[in-house]
Design an enzyme around this catalytic site. Structure first.
Site, mmCIF file in Angstrom:
data_model
loop_
_atom_site.group_PDB
_atom_site.id
_atom_site.type_symbol
_atom_site.label_atom_id
_atom_site.label_comp_id
_atom_site.label_asym_id
_atom_site.label_seq_id
_atom_site.Cartn_x
_atom_site.Cartn_y
_atom_site.Cartn_z
ATOM 1 N N GLU A 61 52.103 38.911 43.293
ATOM 2 C CA GLU A 61 53.353 39.252 42.616
ATOM 3 C C GLU A 61 54.577 38.993 43.497
ATOM 4 O O GLU A 61 55.389 39.876 43.751
ATOM 5 C CB GLU A 61 53.309 40.704 42.134
ATOM 6 C CG GLU A 61 52.189 40.921 41.123
ATOM 7 C CD GLU A 61 52.110 42.357 40.613
ATOM 8 O OE1 GLU A 61 52.911 43.202 41.052
ATOM 9 O OE2 GLU A 61 51.239 42.634 39.782
ATOM 10 N N GLU A 99 42.720 38.994 36.448
ATOM 11 C CA GLU A 99 42.744 40.432 36.160
ATOM 12 C C GLU A 99 42.821 40.690 34.659
ATOM 13 O O GLU A 99 43.554 41.567 34.197
ATOM 14 C CB GLU A 99 43.932 41.097 36.869
ATOM 15 C CG GLU A 99 43.959 40.876 38.371
ATOM 16 C CD GLU A 99 45.163 41.528 39.057
ATOM 17 O OE1 GLU A 99 45.792 42.413 38.439
ATOM 18 O OE2 GLU A 99 45.461 41.149 40.201
#
Length: 465
Positions: free
Chosen positions: A184, A292
């Site tokens: 991220e 994910e």
């Protein structure tokens, strides 16, 4: 994506976003007492793992908590539960930790490491012939005070990164073969460039490249990924990620792939977006993974469809590593009240979402090109084991390669003809050849299955992926 990260939710547009750690986790406790193992329908005897391995796919579960020193309100060390262990080993061939690798957990005090949980995770994977991804080397969260205190001293901060990466990655060299080096890096919705994390504040925008260089020096044999969220939902962020990654490649930074988180809320990505991203990064010579995947919705039918569509498009776009953010709702984390986002329920029973994923894998496995690769892999294994030797082994290898080339060029009749030559060769074993009964039967069966697939009308009309 981890529970410590704070992002906003845009339910109106169906985006999977993480809320702050203070939000209700919405976990539902399973009834007390022993629960039966998850049933396998006679119509679907294969596990996800069996079908995925046959198709050359890594199917994994992330969010595997194996440490005992956690305080997030949920149970510690999921691997202590026999049923969790059983289903994990049966259904998946890959796994990755939840927060166990975050800096503050693995090195809570400067120079003091806690490897207990990670060692347990790796031992479980080795016992069950599973691969392990090192998830969470650095991100926006979970940095200890002693590291934050070095922000004003770039030299000391970088030295801490080198020491941390080297200690952790060398301990698991050969055991964790790929790593999410940076997670991220971009702002939540895109349009603002890199997040101003502790690493950014210490080293500036070059911290991403520097992290990859340090990781590569720590383990030159490992594959290194950049992990990012929401790029399938925001076109501007998608472009920013591409510019970041393509810039790293152009600068010779040792990056090997992009890990797309793929958290979905209420609806899935627009058709074609996953393919677009996969094609763009494959053109740079990089791998792409779904890292994910979970689906947060209150409608089980919609959930199953989203799971199916994401997995199917990913596979058809050349993505062969797909991992979920956990697998049982017993240990769920959700930002949508009432949602149960995973493919097994609290009692480890497979949900409609599980069978949707299985269907997508089976459809992919049934493609002639994939099935041909499976036969070639079987032949390679038999040759390595000495169960196929002599001129026969080389002749079969050559014929299968010819069939693959014909199939790739949509010359199905020529592919079938090549396979028929392989069958004839198997049925006329010469004295100079050696083929075990097991190898003979397995290869014959596999070649017949591919021949049947090539003869299907829907295959004849199917465009190449």
């Amino acid at each position: 994506m981890k529970k410590h990260r704070s992002v906003a939710m845009l339910a109106a547009v169906g985006l999977g976003l993480t809320l702050s750690a203070g939000l209700t986790q919405n976990a539902t406790a399973a009834p007390s007492g022993a629960q039966p193992a998850h049933p396998r329908s006679s119509d679907d005897p294969n596990s996800l793992r069996e079908v995925a391995e046959s198709a050359g796919v890594l199917i994994g579960s992330g969010a595997i908590k194996s440490m005992t020193t956690t305080s997030d309100g949920r149970p510690s060390n999921y691997l202590a539960e026999p049923q969790f262990r059983e289903v994990l080993a049966e259904e998946f061939n890959s796994l990755s930790p939840e927060n166990d690798l975050e800096w503050t957990f693995v090195q809570p005090q400067e120079g003091v490491y806690d490897f207990e949980g990670l060692d347990r995770l790796v031992a479980f994977a080795q016992e069950n012939d599973m691969e392990v991804k090192g998830h969470g080397l650095i991100s926006a969260c979970c940095n200890p005070d002693y590291l934050v205190a070095k922000i004003g001293d770039p030299v000391a901060f970088r030295a801490a990164m080198v020491e941390h990466f080297t200690t952790v990655m060398q301990r698991y060299a050969g055991k964790m073969d790929r790593w999410d080096v940076v997670s991220e890096a971009l702002t939540t919705y895109g349009g603002e460039g890199l997040q101003h994390t502790d690493f950014y504040q210490a080293l500036g925008p070059e911290y991403v490249a520097e992290a990859f260089r340090i990781a590569h020096a720590a383990d030159p044999n490992a594959k290194l990924f950049l992990n990012e969220n929401l790029v399938e939902a925001f076109p501007q962020k998608r472009q920013e990620l591409y510019e970041l990654v393509s810039g790293l490649v152009a600068d010779g930074v040792p990056i090997h792939g992009v890990a797309l988180q793929m958290h979905q809320t209420l609806q899935g990505p627009q058709p074609g977006v996953i393919t677009e991203m996969a094609n763009a990064y494959h053109a740079l010579g990089l791998e792409v993974s779904i890292a994910e995947l979970d689906v947060h919705t209150l409608d089980s039918a919609a959930q199953a469809q989203i799971y199916h569509d994401v997995v199917a498009e990913a596979l058809n776009s050349g993505i062969t590593e797909i991992s979920f953010w956990g697998f049982t709702d017993k240990h769920l984390y959700t930002w949508l009240p009432g949602a149960k986002p995973l493919i097994f329920d609290e009692q480890y029973q497979p949900k409609a979402a599980y069978f949707a994923v299985l269907d997508a894998l089976q459809d992919f496995e049934a493609r002639p090109a994939v099935a041909l690769q499976g036969v070639q892999a079987d032949l390679d294994r038999y040759i390595a084991a000495g169960e196929a030797r002599g001129p026969l082994a080389q002749q079969l290898t050559n014929v299968l390669r010819q069939a693959e080339r014909h199939e790739a060029a949509d010359r199905d009749a020529e592919a079938v003809s090549a396979l028929q030559r392989a069958l004839s060769r198997l049925e006329n074993v010469k004295r100079t050849d050696r083929v075990s009964a097991t190898a003979h039967d397995s290869l014959t069966r596999g070649i017949n299955e591919v021949t049947a697939l090539l003869a299907r009308p829907e295959v004849q009309a199917q465009p190449a992926a």
